[in-house]
Each structure stands twice: as structure tokens, then as C-alpha cells.
Design a protein around this motif. Structure first.
Motif: not given
Length: 526
Positions: A306-311, A472-478
Motif C-alpha cells: 500500500v503506497g502513500l502519496a502526497g506532497l 508493506v506500507v511504502y512512501i516515496s515522493a516519486e
């Protein structure tokens, strides 16, 4: 100024105002050992305008400000102020010339009065001593200029942080500043305090002050700025009139659309997606923290990414820190494998099988003065307790296994972690948590600041772990990275979860972030 990347945002300079710029930086380069922080960047600030500098973390915003104010001396390039070529020896020289900066953290003396803070170092004197009455009268003039009703004799520390920040602005313009730099001034303010700050900014703008405004809140930038310069990876993307650049085009300019071909990662992610599902391994119900993140729900199943997206500042890191117990929530519950887990500290989540790699690799991750071996087994040792040392044979087996699995270089377990590249330091952090055999792995910006090869390796490992059943919990600015790996993507904006999407495209996410107003508001949650 032309766009450095015409494919990502409309090319060409913004419309020329009728006056000359008060500041013009041209062809600025800033090199540090092994890093090019700024690469041919230009910036113009005009009197009577609020100019936003936009870009994600690492884009070069802070470095550019430090070059302008004399904290750094540019490797190459020119700066003119009021039509004269300048190279300030430091922030004091810049302030004396008429460029004042107010930083996110209030840098005043809370034990002194408001008047003493505004006129510190410039106090009026009479018969060789400070004239308190004249100082308070002068401070009142500066407070009145920005419409701030405050007793100059009151102690600064008695006032809220938001008011202290406004006093810092009064101090900054008390030197007849022609340029005011506000670096993330709204990060700790609520809606009413932001409105008051913007009122003061408009007053100063109308007085002819050029204001450089840095913020990661898109809506605030569109509300207050007249013009913006966009940076990405230390390079100029373009300068635009704010009213002429849509939110979607701004996001495209900030985030970029360059796609790295990672075919194997994509294939592994597809395999993991086919196997994912079933009972949630991790489930958050109404989890939130007042002033940090509105309550949210989240489920992550075995084999799912699960991805987390945002500025930057959207609440991504705040969310995962709540899941791990690094920050204590004031609402909601967390279940791991169906059982409630206390979030008073990370101890219970770790015992339940939750692992967390922080975005702050140096501050909360590696121990630079210890070896790869000692860093790698740290979490395993912590779970056993310091009274039960990990046997040397077990330690050697773990170190050999994960150094080989993650291709950690150099292949020397006794090498100091502080001497490794950023990519290999990140691999050591990941190996440390994998050695605990977690059921949930939380990764916050695991590929930030590392080379392309290491990025691909880490993404491959994440896809393999999910394929083998890890949640998996995944954060990336890309965003391309997030969509490539994730089965679902949670989108956050202004510290509110605004959507949850199944296999979205980058455009899907960007359209959502570009929406004007997330609901519910964070203020309502707090």
C-alpha cells in the motif's frame, strides 16, 4: 527565463512587470563534495510581489535562499540587488542591505519583551543607556505598520508561537527591508493564524516589499502568491505567473514525469498483486493525532504493498509514525493480525511484528560509528533484551544472509556504516528490520538521496518481499515509484486522507492532489 524541461510544464518566462527586479540571481551553481545542489538556477524578485519558490524536498529551495542571504557562497553565477552586483559575506550583511529572513523556527528571545525583540541590537539610547520608553514607542510604530495589536512591553514568551512569528516579521521589516524571505512560515499555524499572516503579507506587499514565500501547502501558495519559480533536483524548471499555471501543471513541473525502466520490479509487483488479499495483517481504525493528522482507516493484507502519496507536508510520515507508535495517537486503534496493539511506544508494535525504516536515515536510522554487523543485528538484539546477547554464530549467519540478499557493499561486516554510500546505509537499515522477520514492513522514503542502481535494487527487494507474503506500507515522493510497486495507493493532502485508489496512474494521483480543498478539514479533526 525559459523552462529547463519544456515537456513537463509550459515553457517561457512569466509576464514582465513594469518595474525592474529588486533581486536577480542568474546562472547560480552550488557544489558540495559529491553533490551538485544547484545547477544553473535563476530567480527574479519584483517589488510589490509575493513570489513562491516551489519544489519537493531536495529541489534546492533552501540552498538557493542560503546563497542569496550569504550563508553559502555560490560556486558560480551572479546576484544583483537594487541594480548592484552583490555577494553578501553572511546573513547579517544581507539584512543590513535590506534582505530579511524569517525561518520556520522562531529565532527570537522569549524571555525578552516584544519591543526588545523587535529592536534587538538597534535599541534607542539616552545618556548611554537604553531608552525603554522610546524603544516601546518605536516598536509600536513597527507593530502598527503591519496592523498587529500587541503590547510592546509584554514578554514575548507569553504569546502563542503564531504571534511570536508575526513579531519576527515585524522585526524583519523594522530594518526597512526591501526583500522579506518567509521560509515555511505556516507549517505550525492553524487556519485563522494563516489568515492573519496573509493579511500582514498583503500589507507589506502593497508597501512595495518583495516577499519570497516557501511553503509546501499548494492552496496557500495559490491564495497568496503573484508569481512562482519551480525547481526540481537542483535545476530551474520555470518561472510563471501564479494565475497562469494550473495546479496540475505545477505538480507536473515539481514532480517530473521521467520514468526509469524497471521491468523486473514491475513483473514482481504484478506477481505479488496476484497473491495479495485475505484478512488484513495490519488494520488502523480511526487513528489520528490532533494537529498532525486527521483520523483515518487503513487495511494492509499479506502480500500487499500500500503506497502513500502526497506532497511534502501532506501527512505521509505522520501516518506511518502513528502506525509504529513513534508518535502517540489520541484517537483510534491499531490491530496486527487481528489483535489490538498498544501505541504508547514502538515497543508493542515491534513485538507484534511491525518494522519501520524512518525517512531520517542519519537521525533515526544508522549508528555511523558502529560496524555493518552491529547495526544490522541491533533490532534483533533489542527484541531479545540486552541481558540475552545474540550468539556470535547466529549474528554471523544473519549478517551474511542479509548482506548477500541486499548486496551491501563493501562486503565487509566490520566496515563502519558511516563510511558507506547513502544507498548502502539504506540497505543496512532495511536489513536490520528484515532480520526481525516482520509481518509488516513500513518504509518511509527508502530511496531518497541514493543512486539509481541502489533505488532499483531496493524496489526489487520490496517487490520480492511482497511476493513472498509480507505486508508493506511504502512512501516515496516519486509517484512513478509508488504506482510501480503498489496494489493500492492512499492519497493525502494537507494532513487528511482524501482517497484510496486501486492501481492508479500518476495522473490519477496528481489530479486528486490538485483538487482545491480536502474534506474533512484537519481543523475540524482537531
Amino acid at each position: 527565463m525559459t523552462s529547463a524541461n519544456p515537456s513537463s510544464t509550459p515553457a517561457g518566462p512569466a509576464a514582465e512587470p513594469a518595474v525592474e527586479p529588486v533581486v536577480e540571481m542568474h546562472g547560480i551553481h552550488m557544489d558540495f563534495p559529491g553533490v551538485k545542489a544547484l545547477d544553473d538556477v535563476s530567480l527574479r524578485l519584483f517589488p510589490g510581489e509575493v513570489h513562491a519558490v516551489m519544489g519537493e524536498n531536495g529541489a534546492g529551495k533552501s540552498t538557493l535562499i542560503k546563497v542569496l542571504t550569504g550563508v553559502y557562497r555560490a560556486t558560480a553565477g551572479t546576484t544583483t540587488f537594487d541594480g548592484r552586483a552583490v555577494r553578501f559575506a553572511g546573513p547579517g550583511a544581507a539584512q543590513d542591505a535590506g534582505i530579511s529572513t524569517v525561518y520556520q523556527e522562531v529565532n527570537l528571545a522569549p524571555n525578552l519583551s516584544v519591543a526588545e525583540n523587535i529592536l534587538l541590537g538597534r535599541e534607542p539610547r539616552r545618556l548611554g543607556t537604553i531608552d525603554g520608553r522610546a524603544m516601546r514607542a518605536a516598536a509600536r510604530v513597527h507593530l502598527d505598520r503591519i496592523g498587529l495589536r500587541l503590547d510592546p512591553a509584554s514578554t514575548l514568551g507569553e504569546h502563542p508561537i503564531a504571534v511570536q512569528q508575526l513579531v519576527a516579521i515585524a522585526r524583519a521589516v523594522a530594518v526597512d527591508a526591501k526583500v522579506l524571505i518567509l521560509d515555511e512560515p505556516t507549517s505550525s499555524l492553524d487556519a485563522e493564524e494563516v489568515a492573519e499572516l496573509f493579511r500582514i503579507m498583503r500589507v507589506l506587499r502593497d508597501d512595495g516589499v518583495a516577499i519570497l514565500f516557501v511553503s509546501h501547502f499548494l492552496e496557500q501558495v495559490y491564495e497568496i502568491s503573484d508569481r512562482m519559480t519551480v525547481l526540481r533536483n537542483g535545476r530551474l524548471v520555470g518561472e510563471h505567473r501564479t494565475a497562469e499555471l494550473s495546479r496540475l501543471d505545477l505538480l507536473s513541473a515539481m514532480l517530473g514525469r521521467e520514468l526509469t525502466t524497471l521491468e523486473e520490479v514491475g513483473r514482481l509487483a504484478e506477481q505479488a498483486a496476484e497473491q495479495a488479499g485475505g484478512t488484513p495483517v495490519l488494520e488502523a481504525r480511526g487513528l489520528g493525532r490532533r494537529g498532525a493528522l486527521a483520523p483515518f482507516d487503513l487495511k494492509v493484507a499479506a502480500g500487499e504493498v500500500v503506497g502513500l502519496a502526497g506532497l511534502l507536508g501532506s501527512g505521509r510520515t505522520e501516518l506511518v509514525r502513528l502506525l509504529f507508535g513513534a508518535d502517540r495517537p489520541d484517537s483510534g486503534t491499531l490491530l496486527v493480525n487481528g489483535r489490538p496493539v498498544s501505541l504508547r511506544s514502538p515497543r508493542a508494535p515491534i513485538a507484534a511484528g511491525v518494522a519501520f525504516c524512518s525517512e531520517d536515515r542519519k537521525g533515526e536510522g544508522i549508528l555511523a560509528d558502529l560496524s555493518i554487523r552491529d547495526n544490522l543485528v541491533l533490532a534483533v538484539q533489542a527484541r531479545r533484551g540486552w541481558a540475552r546477547p545474540v550468539p556470535r554464530r547466529t549474528k554471523d549467519e544473519l549478517v551474511e544472509r542479509y548482506m548477500r540478499m541486499l548486496d551491501i557493499r563493501p562486503n565487509d561486516p566490520d566496515a563502519l556504516v558511516g563510511n558507506l554510500s547513502g544507498g548502502n546505509q539504506q540497505k543496512v537499515m532495511l536489513a536490520r528490520w528484515l532480520a526481525t522477520d516482520p509481518s509488516v514492513l513500513i518504509l518511509d522514503e527508502p530511496t531518497r538521496g541514493i543512486d539509481v542502481g541502489a533505488k532499483a535494487q531496493i524496489q526489487k527487494v520490496v517487490a520480492e518481499l511482497a511476493r513472498d507474503g509480507m505486508a508493506v506500507v511504502y512512501i516515496s515522493a516519486e509517484l512513478e515509484e509508488v504506482t510501480r510497486l503498489s496494489n493500492r495507493v492512499v492519497v493525502l493532502k494537507d494532513r487528511v486522507k482524501i482517497a484510496e485508489l486501486t492501481e492508479p496512474s500518476v495522473d490519477d494521483i496528481m489530479h486528486l492532489i490538485a483538487q482545491h480543498d480536502p474534506e474533512p478539514r484537519l481543523e475540524a479533526a482537531s
